[in-house]
Design an enzyme around this catalytic site. Structure first.
Site, PDB file in Angstrom:
ATOM      1  N   GLU A   1       0.883  -1.563   0.294  1.00  0.00           N
ATOM      2  CA  GLU A   1       0.547   0.272  -0.527  1.00  0.00           C
ATOM      3  C   GLU A   1       0.936   1.029   0.259  1.00  0.00           C
ATOM      4  O   GLU A   1       1.826   1.834   0.955  1.00  0.00           O
ATOM      5  CB  GLU A   1      -1.095  -0.276   1.611  1.00  0.00           C
ATOM      6  CG  GLU A   1      -1.649  -1.284   1.518  1.00  0.00           C
ATOM      7  CD  GLU A   1      -3.224  -1.027   0.128  1.00  0.00           C
ATOM      8  OE1 GLU A   1      -3.176   0.008  -0.136  1.00  0.00           O
ATOM      9  OE2 GLU A   1      -3.673  -1.951   0.237  1.00  0.00           O
TER      10      GLU A   1
ATOM     11  N   CYS B   1      -7.092  -1.170   8.447  1.00  0.00           N
ATOM     12  CA  CYS B   1      -6.304  -1.199   7.485  1.00  0.00           C
ATOM     13  C   CYS B   1      -5.240   0.522   7.888  1.00  0.00           C
ATOM     14  O   CYS B   1      -4.140   0.128   7.711  1.00  0.00           O
ATOM     15  CB  CYS B   1      -5.848  -2.213   6.169  1.00  0.00           C
ATOM     16  SG  CYS B   1      -6.356  -4.123   6.960  1.00  0.00           S
TER      17      CYS B   1
END
Length: 209
Positions: A85, A149
């Site tokens: 990410e 998250c």
């Protein structure tokens, strides 16, 4: 000259929803068995899927270990690859956590920037890990999903001025085993440390002239 020892903190999440066993924490425990390179002290933590705990825990981990890098690992039911990410988002947290809570403001840090990028170049890390020929596919994402998250990642990036990373893993067996995920995390984190050190050497050189 001997290299100074560096601390790296890696977190996985506890169970939530249909994830009675959270692949992220299993993968982090596998990583702990494997370890990182010799000059690195690895500290692992299981993080409960609770917004308020995350807001307390992340600053506490930075304070306790002064880590060179913090890597958060989370599971995504939609993922079929190991996903790096690039950034964390501040706004849009409507999903209830394990305590049936969500932030009233629906954001991580009131008045914080909408998006914070990791200072680690995830494209480079992805290319390097892919070149190692592991039996795991690594991809890149700019959307960590606006749940715990993403919330954890943003909180950590804000705290660390970008010295954090987030890795999404698929559920166990879909398609990877715990061992495969552990090995992939080991390779990814070692490349991240390498990329981080190189970018710091560049910065240090610029300061010296």
């Amino acid at each position: 000259m001997e290299k100074p020892r560096r601390a790296v903190v890696v977190t996985g999440f506890g169970p939530f929803g249909e994830h009675a066993v959270n692949a992220s924490w299993i993968a982090v425990q596998e990583l702990e068995k494997l370890g990182l390179r010799d000059d690195v002290d690895l500290h692992v933590y299981e993080v409960p899927v609770e917004y308020q705990t995350v807001q307390r825990l992340i600053p506490a981990l930075w304070k306790k270990h002064s880590p060179q890098l913090v890597v958060h690992v989370g599971v995504s039911g939609m993922a079929t690859t190991v996903t790096l990410e690039k950034c964390g988002h501040n706004v849009g947290y409507k999903g209830l956590d394990n305590c049936r809570f969500c932030p009233g403001s629906q954001c991580c840090v009131e008045g914080g920037p909408e998006c914070i990028d990791s200072i680690i170049d995830m494209d480079t890390v992805c290319k390097r890990v892919s070149a190692l020929g592991l039996d795991v596919t690594v991809t890149i994402s700019k959307d960590a999903g606006r749940y715990l998250c993403d919330f954890t990642y943003y909180t950590s990036l804000y705290q660390s001025r970008g010295r954090s990373a987030f890795v999404h893993v698929p559920p166990l067996g879909k398609p990877y085993t715990a061992e495969q995920l552990g090995r992939a995390l080991q390779a990814i984190i070692e490349e991240m440390l390498d990329v981080l050190e190189h970018s710091e050497d560049k910065i240090n050189c610029q300061h010296e002239h």
